[in-house]
Design a protein around this motif. Sequence first.
Motif, PDB file in Angstrom:
ATOM      1  N   MET A   1       0.830  -1.204   0.000  1.00 15.18           N
ATOM      2  CA  MET A   1       0.000   0.000   0.000  1.00 15.18           C
ATOM      3  C   MET A   1       0.870   1.261   0.000  1.00 15.18           C
ATOM      4  O   MET A   1       0.391   2.359   0.238  1.00 15.18           O
TER       5      MET A   1
ATOM      6  N   GLN B   1       0.548   3.949   9.139  1.00 20.61           N
ATOM      7  CA  GLN B   1      -0.464   4.153   8.102  1.00 20.61           C
ATOM      8  C   GLN B   1      -1.356   2.919   8.031  1.00 20.61           C
ATOM      9  O   GLN B   1      -0.874   1.794   7.916  1.00 20.61           O
TER      10      GLN B   1
ATOM     11  N   GLY C   1      -4.370   1.181   5.877  1.00 21.11           N
ATOM     12  CA  GLY C   1      -4.925   1.298   4.538  1.00 21.11           C
ATOM     13  C   GLY C   1      -5.752   0.103   4.118  1.00 21.11           C
ATOM     14  O   GLY C   1      -5.573  -1.009   4.606  1.00 21.11           O
TER      15      GLY C   1
ATOM     16  N   THR D   1      -6.233  11.878   6.393  1.00 21.24           N
ATOM     17  CA  THR D   1      -6.772  10.738   5.656  1.00 21.24           C
ATOM     18  C   THR D   1      -6.552  10.997   4.173  1.00 21.24           C
ATOM     19  O   THR D   1      -6.733  12.132   3.713  1.00 21.24           O
TER      20      THR D   1
ATOM     21  N   VAL E   1      -7.457   9.620   0.140  1.00 18.49           N
ATOM     22  CA  VAL E   1      -8.302   8.792  -0.717  1.00 18.49           C
ATOM     23  C   VAL E   1      -7.920   9.103  -2.159  1.00 18.49           C
ATOM     24  O   VAL E   1      -7.941  10.270  -2.565  1.00 18.49           O
TER      25      VAL E   1
ATOM     26  N   ARG F   1      -7.818   3.604  -3.183  1.00 15.88           N
ATOM     27  CA  ARG F   1      -7.041   3.429  -1.968  1.00 15.88           C
ATOM     28  C   ARG F   1      -7.520   4.409  -0.898  1.00 15.88           C
ATOM     29  O   ARG F   1      -7.644   5.605  -1.151  1.00 15.88           O
ATOM     30  N   CYS F   2      -7.783   3.887   0.287  1.00 15.89           N
ATOM     31  CA  CYS F   2      -8.160   4.707   1.438  1.00 15.89           C
ATOM     32  C   CYS F   2      -7.110   4.467   2.522  1.00 15.89           C
ATOM     33  O   CYS F   2      -6.817   3.321   2.851  1.00 15.89           O
ATOM     34  N   SER F   3      -6.563   5.533   3.060  1.00 13.00           N
ATOM     35  CA  SER F   3      -5.545   5.368   4.093  1.00 13.00           C
ATOM     36  C   SER F   3      -5.692   6.432   5.167  1.00 13.00           C
ATOM     37  O   SER F   3      -6.162   7.545   4.904  1.00 13.00           O
TER      38      SER F   3
ATOM     39  N   GLU G   1      -3.616   8.018   8.787  1.00 15.59           N
ATOM     40  CA  GLU G   1      -2.425   8.011   9.640  1.00 15.59           C
ATOM     41  C   GLU G   1      -2.856   7.910  11.098  1.00 15.59           C
ATOM     42  O   GLU G   1      -3.757   8.617  11.541  1.00 15.59           O
TER      43      GLU G   1
END
Length: 519
Positions: free
Chosen positions: A87, A230, A232, A256, A258, A267-269, A271
């Motif tokens: 990721m 992170q 994800g 965040t 996206v 991808r969605c992540s 911290e």
Amino acid sequence: MDMYFTQVCLWTTLLAVVLTWAIFHVSNRKKKSTKLVDTAAQERTYGGPDVIIVGAGVGGSALAYALAKDGRRVHVIERDMSEPVRMMGEFMQPGGRLMLAKLGLQDCLEEIDAQKATGLALYKDGEKAVIPFPVEDNNFPYEPTGRSFHNGRFVQRLRQKASSLPNVKLEEGTVKSLIEENGMIKGVTYKNSSGEETMLFAPLTVVCDGCFSNLRRSVNDNDAEVMSYQVGFISKNCQLEEPGYLHLVMAKPSFTMVYQISSTDVRCSVEILPGKIPSIANGEMTNFLRNTMAPQVPQNLRKIFLKGINEGAQIKVMPLKRMSATLSNKKGVIVLGDAFNMRHPAIASGMMVLLSDILILRRLLQPLEYLGDVNKVSEVIKSFYVIRKPMSATVNTLGNAFSQVLIASTDEAKEAMRQSCYDYLSSGGYGSSGLMALLGGMNPRPLSLIYHLFVVTLSATGQLLYPFPSPLRIWHSVRLFGLSLKMLVPHLKAEGVGQMFSPASAAAYRKSYMSATAL
């Protein structure tokens, strides 16, 4: 007398055994050393590699291609040749694409469903700002757009491109250790896919095996610092309303992201700061993402953010590390990529720095006909370490400073800096385009970094003092300047201020940057 004679005999026998063992041990070491030298010489004479590369990720594959195009014989050893599932390394800034093109590898972004990225969409407290990469930057000779993609697909394309050259050998195997003799790295010991332990020799060994490198400590003494984590996941079978932007939400406690990584995957992540990390196994992480982070995601992104969570997408946690580059005192070896230098990924610049390093190293090695000249190669490595500084140190400092600005805080001075950063990026004009050029690697110059940070700090100070400078507001302003210096000075010191701002280093970097042509 008999007892005395017996003791003398025993001591004499013991001394003889020790001397015999010592002579055998020294002789055996000399034979082994001679055998290593002879084997290395034989391998070079009978077609052995000029360069061994440990790791066939983005860096290892790109470097193998570049060196092979210069006529070098390259042997790449990779632990797992199947498509990686990562990721990280999913967004390439415009500056990274330029480096890729100069290496002749721009076609590796084709046929992987990569998505064009034209800028940044920034969100804070219900507000939104769309900031494109500057399209009229006369100093940037390439299309000012980034690309987002599945990292594994990109890596496989790079491997295919490198292995298409006859003088590149890609082999699956696990490198156990470096072969060292008197401070000189001669090659590697590795276990091949058949389970056999083998030694391979070459004049130059490149360690490029990522942030979890098990060889770094045997070459460099730098330590990685974990800054945060992170989290994800991928939402599948969906597309963002604005797929051409990297969507950055200034949420609480941190940011965040996206962004679209294929025509159907997003991808969605998130911290997460150091401390207690919610457990994935017992469902704490899912609840945290659904109940704490999702409500802060803007409505136009929230449905897609929740889609992956509700459909049971695989959630991964990755430590985010920071590590300054250090020059090894060992000869015959160089370290690259995340094994060499790491910065916070908030500005998605890791691949850009890596590709820039490869361009510089390749240009410096080109005049050397034979890499077995230890002194000349050592001088090249020293020059490489200095020449890379203006660009790499700028990007590293920016990434680490920007990540600190994104962290929410109840401290008035910190929050003023955070708000000022948002206002500066969303204001348009020279400030916005200049900072986006810096973030995108289109103008990675140290003075540009100092200028933009100074302006953001002044703007934040003005916000704190408005509408009139009370003693408390003045105190917060003083603290703000202290915070600004704290964000900047330690990173500049770690990167090396002299080399970073050296006119000679800047000129040498520009020569590498501008003179490099596509292979």
